[in-house]
Design a protein around this motif. Structure first.
Motif, PDB file in Angstrom:
ATOM      1  N   VAL A   1       3.166  21.042  16.807  1.00  0.00           N
ATOM      2  CA  VAL A   1       2.841  20.873  17.781  1.00  0.00           C
ATOM      3  C   VAL A   1       2.317  19.812  18.311  1.00  0.00           C
ATOM      4  O   VAL A   1       1.389  18.986  17.528  1.00  0.00           O
ATOM      5  CB  VAL A   1       2.055  21.681  19.233  1.00  0.00           C
ATOM      6  CG1 VAL A   1       2.798  22.803  19.493  1.00  0.00           C
ATOM      7  CG2 VAL A   1       0.803  21.785  19.107  1.00  0.00           C
TER       8      VAL A   1
ATOM      9  N   THR B   1       0.433  -1.142   0.093  1.00  0.00           N
ATOM     10  CA  THR B   1       0.209  -0.024  -0.199  1.00  0.00           C
ATOM     11  C   THR B   1       0.888   1.444   0.134  1.00  0.00           C
ATOM     12  O   THR B   1       1.855   1.520  -0.218  1.00  0.00           O
ATOM     13  CB  THR B   1      -0.883   0.038   1.163  1.00  0.00           C
ATOM     14  OG1 THR B   1      -1.509   1.064   1.228  1.00  0.00           O
ATOM     15  CG2 THR B   1      -0.270   0.535   1.887  1.00  0.00           C
ATOM     16  N   SER B   2       0.582   2.271  -0.463  1.00  0.00           N
ATOM     17  CA  SER B   2       1.767   3.143  -0.856  1.00  0.00           C
ATOM     18  C   SER B   2       0.970   4.036   1.046  1.00  0.00           C
ATOM     19  O   SER B   2      -0.223   3.923   2.141  1.00  0.00           O
ATOM     20  CB  SER B   2       0.309   4.423  -1.838  1.00  0.00           C
ATOM     21  OG  SER B   2       0.982   4.096  -2.670  1.00  0.00           O
ATOM     22  N   VAL B   3       1.831   5.487   1.383  1.00  0.00           N
ATOM     23  CA  VAL B   3       1.933   5.461   2.357  1.00  0.00           C
ATOM     24  C   VAL B   3       1.922   6.974   2.479  1.00  0.00           C
ATOM     25  O   VAL B   3       3.422   7.712   1.811  1.00  0.00           O
ATOM     26  CB  VAL B   3       2.533   5.512   3.280  1.00  0.00           C
ATOM     27  CG1 VAL B   3       2.274   6.020   5.441  1.00  0.00           C
ATOM     28  CG2 VAL B   3       2.247   3.982   3.702  1.00  0.00           C
ATOM     29  N   SER B   4       1.425   8.487   2.349  1.00  0.00           N
ATOM     30  CA  SER B   4       1.585   9.160   1.992  1.00  0.00           C
ATOM     31  C   SER B   4       1.908  10.530   3.347  1.00  0.00           C
ATOM     32  O   SER B   4       0.854  10.516   4.564  1.00  0.00           O
ATOM     33  CB  SER B   4      -0.145   9.874   1.057  1.00  0.00           C
ATOM     34  OG  SER B   4       0.100   9.879  -0.080  1.00  0.00           O
ATOM     35  N   ALA B   5       2.798  11.487   3.242  1.00  0.00           N
ATOM     36  CA  ALA B   5       2.665  12.413   4.270  1.00  0.00           C
ATOM     37  C   ALA B   5       1.972  13.925   4.138  1.00  0.00           C
ATOM     38  O   ALA B   5       1.641  13.948   3.112  1.00  0.00           O
ATOM     39  CB  ALA B   5       4.195  12.321   4.397  1.00  0.00           C
ATOM     40  N   GLY B   6       1.219  13.801   5.518  1.00  0.00           N
ATOM     41  CA  GLY B   6       0.735  15.670   5.171  1.00  0.00           C
ATOM     42  C   GLY B   6       1.595  16.759   5.536  1.00  0.00           C
ATOM     43  O   GLY B   6       2.792  16.450   4.687  1.00  0.00           O
ATOM     44  N   SER B   7       1.122  17.903   5.348  1.00  0.00           N
ATOM     45  CA  SER B   7       2.384  19.114   5.980  1.00  0.00           C
ATOM     46  C   SER B   7       2.033  19.917   6.496  1.00  0.00           C
ATOM     47  O   SER B   7       1.041  19.590   6.847  1.00  0.00           O
ATOM     48  CB  SER B   7       2.369  19.467   4.307  1.00  0.00           C
ATOM     49  OG  SER B   7       0.843  20.571   4.018  1.00  0.00           O
ATOM     50  N   ALA B   8       2.612  21.143   6.755  1.00  0.00           N
ATOM     51  CA  ALA B   8       2.168  21.406   7.317  1.00  0.00           C
ATOM     52  C   ALA B   8       2.062  23.970   7.036  1.00  0.00           C
ATOM     53  O   ALA B   8       3.467  23.511   6.242  1.00  0.00           O
ATOM     54  CB  ALA B   8       3.661  22.003   8.488  1.00  0.00           C
TER      55      ALA B   8
ATOM     56  N   ARG C   1      -7.803  14.185  10.801  1.00  0.00           N
ATOM     57  CA  ARG C   1      -7.416  14.039   9.572  1.00  0.00           C
ATOM     58  C   ARG C   1      -8.025  12.353   9.535  1.00  0.00           C
ATOM     59  O   ARG C   1      -7.973  11.412   8.276  1.00  0.00           O
ATOM     60  CB  ARG C   1      -6.357  13.619   9.677  1.00  0.00           C
ATOM     61  CG  ARG C   1      -5.305  14.295   9.833  1.00  0.00           C
ATOM     62  CD  ARG C   1      -4.037  14.180  10.279  1.00  0.00           C
ATOM     63  NE  ARG C   1      -3.768  13.788  11.456  1.00  0.00           N
ATOM     64  CZ  ARG C   1      -3.343  12.966  11.902  1.00  0.00           C
ATOM     65  NH1 ARG C   1      -1.909  12.416  10.758  1.00  0.00           N
ATOM     66  NH2 ARG C   1      -2.250  12.739  13.274  1.00  0.00           N
ATOM     67  N   PHE C   2      -9.150  12.227  10.631  1.00  0.00           N
ATOM     68  CA  PHE C   2     -10.054  11.072  10.300  1.00  0.00           C
ATOM     69  C   PHE C   2     -11.231  11.056   8.958  1.00  0.00           C
ATOM     70  O   PHE C   2     -11.927   9.898   8.978  1.00  0.00           O
ATOM     71  CB  PHE C   2     -10.535   9.667  11.517  1.00  0.00           C
ATOM     72  CG  PHE C   2      -9.188   9.920  12.304  1.00  0.00           C
ATOM     73  CD1 PHE C   2      -8.345  10.881  13.036  1.00  0.00           C
ATOM     74  CD2 PHE C   2      -8.027   8.706  11.992  1.00  0.00           C
ATOM     75  CE1 PHE C   2      -7.783  10.348  14.081  1.00  0.00           C
ATOM     76  CE2 PHE C   2      -7.029   8.766  12.952  1.00  0.00           C
ATOM     77  CZ  PHE C   2      -6.879   9.442  13.885  1.00  0.00           C
TER      78      PHE C   2
ATOM     79  N   GLU D   1      -1.594  19.155   7.893  1.00  0.00           N
ATOM     80  CA  GLU D   1      -2.775  18.530   8.878  1.00  0.00           C
ATOM     81  C   GLU D   1      -2.149  18.183  10.208  1.00  0.00           C
ATOM     82  O   GLU D   1      -2.336  17.484  10.715  1.00  0.00           O
ATOM     83  CB  GLU D   1      -1.720  16.589   8.156  1.00  0.00           C
ATOM     84  CG  GLU D   1      -3.221  16.870   7.041  1.00  0.00           C
ATOM     85  CD  GLU D   1      -2.810  17.150   5.374  1.00  0.00           C
ATOM     86  OE1 GLU D   1      -1.277  17.960   5.647  1.00  0.00           O
ATOM     87  OE2 GLU D   1      -3.454  17.285   5.077  1.00  0.00           O
ATOM     88  N   VAL D   2      -1.548  19.056  10.888  1.00  0.00           N
ATOM     89  CA  VAL D   2      -1.293  19.261  11.781  1.00  0.00           C
ATOM     90  C   VAL D   2      -0.748  20.341  12.962  1.00  0.00           C
ATOM     91  O   VAL D   2      -1.623  21.606  12.283  1.00  0.00           O
ATOM     92  CB  VAL D   2       0.508  18.891  12.032  1.00  0.00           C
ATOM     93  CG1 VAL D   2       1.299  17.760  11.267  1.00  0.00           C
ATOM     94  CG2 VAL D   2       1.545  20.666  11.091  1.00  0.00           C
TER      95      VAL D   2
ATOM     96  N   VAL E   1     -12.866  12.377   5.733  1.00  0.00           N
ATOM     97  CA  VAL E   1     -12.744  13.045   4.927  1.00  0.00           C
ATOM     98  C   VAL E   1     -13.028  14.154   4.235  1.00  0.00           C
ATOM     99  O   VAL E   1     -13.998  15.001   3.867  1.00  0.00           O
ATOM    100  CB  VAL E   1     -13.559  12.421   3.038  1.00  0.00           C
ATOM    101  CG1 VAL E   1     -12.920  12.193   1.534  1.00  0.00           C
ATOM    102  CG2 VAL E   1     -13.123  10.143   3.775  1.00  0.00           C
TER     103      VAL E   1
END
Lengths: 177, 192
Positions: free
Chosen positions: A177, A30-37, A135-136, A70-71, A138
């Motif tokens: 944080v 599967t693919s894992v995607s990173a979020g951003s700040a 993030r849970f 996402e943070v 859509v």
């Protein structure tokens, strides 16, 4: 005498001994995607330095900060400056600049400015900041907060500040944080 | 010649006649069947495994919120966990085996953010397992090795964990990166 025949089984030439093994799949690839700040700033009502004079009170600017990543972020002022148009700092240097993070529904004229003052201690609110989106979900809603900025010209302002125009620039930074 | 002499001479001649001529000498033999318990069928043991129903990805722990990796965005400080059962069938009076895992590597290629994400995620997930028993029982020998105590099936719960540690300094290189988590599997191998 009773003769018992002994028979020995022999392996054919070239055979190898075997052992048992088995396997079963766990997770599939599967693919894992990173979020951003990141966050954005939108002007609700711009700060104006027109008509300021010593002791005239405050001029307010109202801005909306939106969490684009996402943070959760703590928001701080990384730079604050006031540069007079045409050079010099007579007006800019004399201005007091305060800022505060408040709930979106709070009017900047009613906010308490105890979080940031140019040249003072404090750097906005670590606790308030910008919370993370859910993030849970859509396409979750983006959290927002309000930035209030106020400037004033104290009675100690030099006479040379009169008639001048200054550009106030505030740079904000966010840290996960 | 008296009678005794005549009789003895006659016997000797008879014996000589039996042994002479073109016939072959014989020997005696006999057979006795072994006891019934020492014969019969020989049955081999078994070591087989099958994956259970597809598991789920959860946030934090296996009991955390369900995560859809197609839309979820991982960030520093996150842990996501995949859980699934494997059914092991092990029979054999002296069967011993080891349990290991294969796969679960994480690879990011192309954009710098992808390779940065691969490094941030430690280049792979951690695969662990727990033997929870079933109709059969296994004796742990330590070090991932087991011996069949009672033949039958056992449930092995597999956990695959992906972690992005929260660091001590800012590092934005992996933002928006995409990496591939390879499939993993449990391997059961007989040992002497």
């Amino acid at each position: 005498m009773l003769l018992i025949a002994v028979v020995t089984a022999t392996l054919g030439a070239g055979s190898t001994y075997a052992f048992l093994n088995a396997s079963a799949s766990a997770n599939a690839a599967t693919s894992v995607s990173a979020g951003s700040a990141g966050f954005s700033v939108a002007t609700v009502s711009a700060l104006s330095t027109t008509g300021l004079y010593p002791g005239s009170g405050f001029s307010y600017g109202t801005y909306t900060l939106t969490n684009e990543g996402e943070v959760a972020l703590t928001i701080s002022v990384t730079a604050a400056s006031a540069t007079d148009t045409g050079g010099g700092t007579n007006l800019g240097a004399a201005l007091t600049i305060d800022a505060a993070l408040v709930p979106v529904a709070t009017a900047c004229t009613a906010a308490t400015y105890n979080q940031y003052t140019r040249g003072g201690a404090g750097n906005l609110s670590v606790a308030a900041g910008l919370v993370a989106p859910n993030r849970f979900l859509v396409n979750p809603p983006k959290p927002t907060t309000r930035l209030c900025v106020r400037v004033s010209l104290p009675t100690s302002a030099p006479a040379a500040a009169a008639g001048r125009t200054t550009n106030v620039a505030i740079t904000l930074g966010g840290v996960q944080v | 010649m008296n009678k005794l002499v005549k009789g003895a001479v006659a016997t000797g001649l008879g014996v000589a006649l039996l042994m002479g001529g073109a016939g072959t000498l014989a020997f005696w033999n006999a057979t006795t069947p072994l006891a019934a318990a020492s014969g019969g069928a020989i049955t081999a043991g078994q070591l087989s495994a099958s994956a259970g129903a597809a598991g789920t990805w959860n946030y934090g722990t296996s009991a955390g919120p369900v995560v859809n990796l197609a839309t979820f965005k991982i960030v520093p400080g996150d842990t996501i966990v995949y859980t699934q059962n494997v059914t092991l069938t092990a029979t054999g009076d002296n069967l011993k085996f080891s349990i290991g895992s294969t796969g679960a590597g994480i690879t990011g290629t192309g954009a710098a953010a992808n390779t940065a994400l691969q490094a941030a995620l430690g280049n792979g997930a951690v695969v662990t397992y727990t033997v929870t028993g079933g109709t059969g029982t296994l004796t742990s020998l330590g070090g991932g090795q087991y011996k069949v105590a009672t033949a039958g099936t056992s449930t092995v719960a597999v956990t695959v964990t992906v972690t992005w540690p929260f660091g001590a300094s800012a590092d934005n290189a992996a933002q928006t990166g995409v990496a591939t988590l390879a499939a993993s599997s449990l391997a059961f191998t007989q040992i002497p």
